[in-house]
Design a protein around this motif. Structure first.
Motif, PDB file in Angstrom:
ATOM      1  N   ASN A  41       0.824  -1.208   0.000  1.00 35.69           N
ATOM      2  CA  ASN A  41       0.000   0.000   0.000  1.00 35.69           C
ATOM      3  C   ASN A  41       0.862   1.264   0.000  1.00 35.69           C
ATOM      4  O   ASN A  41       0.506   2.271  -0.604  1.00 35.69           O
ATOM      5  N   ARG A  42       2.009   1.208   0.672  1.00 30.76           N
ATOM      6  CA  ARG A  42       2.938   2.355   0.640  1.00 30.76           C
ATOM      7  C   ARG A  42       3.479   2.568  -0.773  1.00 30.76           C
ATOM      8  O   ARG A  42       3.640   3.704  -1.222  1.00 30.76           O
ATOM      9  N   ILE A  43       3.766   1.475  -1.465  1.00 33.75           N
ATOM     10  CA  ILE A  43       4.237   1.584  -2.851  1.00 33.75           C
ATOM     11  C   ILE A  43       3.152   2.207  -3.724  1.00 33.75           C
ATOM     12  O   ILE A  43       3.432   3.059  -4.568  1.00 33.75           O
ATOM     13  N   THR A  44       1.910   1.797  -3.506  1.00 34.97           N
ATOM     14  CA  THR A  44       0.793   2.366  -4.266  1.00 34.97           C
ATOM     15  C   THR A  44       0.659   3.864  -3.991  1.00 34.97           C
ATOM     16  O   THR A  44       0.465   4.656  -4.919  1.00 34.97           O
ATOM     17  N   VAL A  45       0.786   4.264  -2.731  1.00 37.13           N
ATOM     18  CA  VAL A  45       0.723   5.688  -2.378  1.00 37.13           C
ATOM     19  C   VAL A  45       1.891   6.444  -3.026  1.00 37.13           C
ATOM     20  O   VAL A  45       1.724   7.572  -3.496  1.00 37.13           O
ATOM     21  N   ALA A  46       3.055   5.814  -3.098  1.00 33.63           N
ATOM     22  CA  ALA A  46       4.208   6.437  -3.759  1.00 33.63           C
ATOM     23  C   ALA A  46       3.915   6.679  -5.241  1.00 33.63           C
ATOM     24  O   ALA A  46       4.318   7.697  -5.814  1.00 33.63           O
ATOM     25  N   ARG A  47       3.185   5.750  -5.868  1.00 33.02           N
ATOM     26  CA  ARG A  47       2.802   5.925  -7.275  1.00 33.02           C
ATOM     27  C   ARG A  47       1.943   7.179  -7.425  1.00 33.02           C
ATOM     28  O   ARG A  47       2.144   7.970  -8.335  1.00 33.02           O
ATOM     29  N   ILE A  48       1.027   7.364  -6.518  1.00 38.23           N
ATOM     30  CA  ILE A  48       0.187   8.564  -6.547  1.00 38.23           C
ATOM     31  C   ILE A  48       1.033   9.813  -6.327  1.00 38.23           C
ATOM     32  O   ILE A  48       0.846  10.836  -6.994  1.00 38.23           O
ATOM     33  N   ALA A  49       1.998   9.729  -5.417  1.00 36.62           N
ATOM     34  CA  ALA A  49       2.857  10.884  -5.106  1.00 36.62           C
ATOM     35  C   ALA A  49       3.749  11.271  -6.282  1.00 36.62           C
ATOM     36  O   ALA A  49       4.176  12.440  -6.376  1.00 36.62           O
ATOM     37  N   LEU A  50       4.039  10.351  -7.186  1.00 41.44           N
ATOM     38  CA  LEU A  50       4.875  10.668  -8.351  1.00 41.44           C
ATOM     39  C   LEU A  50       4.119  11.423  -9.438  1.00 41.44           C
ATOM     40  O   LEU A  50       4.737  12.022 -10.326  1.00 41.44           O
ATOM     41  N   ILE A  51       2.806  11.434  -9.385  1.00 35.70           N
ATOM     42  CA  ILE A  51       2.019  12.117 -10.417  1.00 35.70           C
ATOM     43  C   ILE A  51       2.349  13.607 -10.504  1.00 35.70           C
ATOM     44  O   ILE A  51       2.608  14.111 -11.599  1.00 35.70           O
ATOM     45  N   PRO A  52       2.387  14.346  -9.387  1.00 38.59           N
ATOM     46  CA  PRO A  52       2.752  15.766  -9.496  1.00 38.59           C
ATOM     47  C   PRO A  52       4.162  15.985 -10.049  1.00 38.59           C
ATOM     48  O   PRO A  52       4.414  16.966 -10.751  1.00 38.59           O
ATOM     49  N   VAL A  53       5.075  15.058  -9.753  1.00 37.87           N
ATOM     50  CA  VAL A  53       6.444  15.170 -10.280  1.00 37.87           C
ATOM     51  C   VAL A  53       6.416  15.077 -11.803  1.00 37.87           C
ATOM     52  O   VAL A  53       7.055  15.868 -12.507  1.00 37.87           O
TER      53      VAL A  53
END
Length: 191
Positions: free
Chosen positions: A5-17
């Protein structure tokens, strides 16, 4: 929150980048023959590939370590939809993909998300299907081709960006219909 789930949240966090790299217009341009690409497109594509590859990673870890959770079943497809939608909308702005294609893709995502919400109200959590995973993979392939201006296929006069975009539309519609057919029991038309 477990590792998948942390990896999935990291995927979401990369969108603004990714979006920042796509917005920046100051990086120099690479010219090769009739091909042009900016460094920011390359960086955005690189981060997009990293983000997209976490989809398989989080699922693999969740299954292997028996860490599959309802949160993961809901969050994983949401992260995919956010990633794909954000970049597709920006590609429309750049004129690299027709708006109608993006509308079909986003429309399918809203419809399936609505079906999932109805199922959730009935206590049913719908995980992503294999066909849904294929759909995401083909969409990601099309996005990469569009982000890279059809590189390297433009050197051999193959419109892989166009071919993969059409393939994405076809499997998107097909997988959407498949979700509704296989889960028609979730919808109560008598209400």
């Amino acid at each position: 929150m477990n590792l998948p789930n942390r990896i999935t949240v990291a995927r979401i966090a990369l969108i603004p980048v990714i979006m920042v790299f796509l917005q920046v217009k100051t990086f120099p341009v690479i010219h090769l023959s009739d091909f042009t690409i900016t460094y920011n497109q390359i960086l955005a594509t690189f981060v997009f590939i990293i983000a997209a590859s976490t989809d398989g990673l989080d699922g693999y870890i969740a299954r292997k370590r028996k860490l599959v959770t309802n949160l993961g079943k809901l969050l994983d497809p949401l992260a995919d939809k956010l990633l794909v939608t954000a970049v597709l909308v920006y590609l429309v702005e750049l004129g690299k993909i027709d708006a109608w294609i993006v509308i079909v893709i986003i429309g399918r995502e809203f419809a399936v998300t609505g079906l999932r919400q109805i199922a959730l109200l009935e206590g049913i959590v719908m995980a992503a299907s294999k066909l849904g995973k294929w759909k995401t993979g083909i969409q990601i392939t099309a996005i990469i081709a569009l982000l890279l201006n059809n590189f390297p296929f433009n050197f051999i006069d193959i419109r892989f960006d166009l071919i993969s975009s059409w393939a994405a539309v076809i499997i998107t519609v097909y997988s959407g219909v498949d979700y509704f057919v296989k889960n028609k029991h979730v919808i109560n038309f008598s209400d």
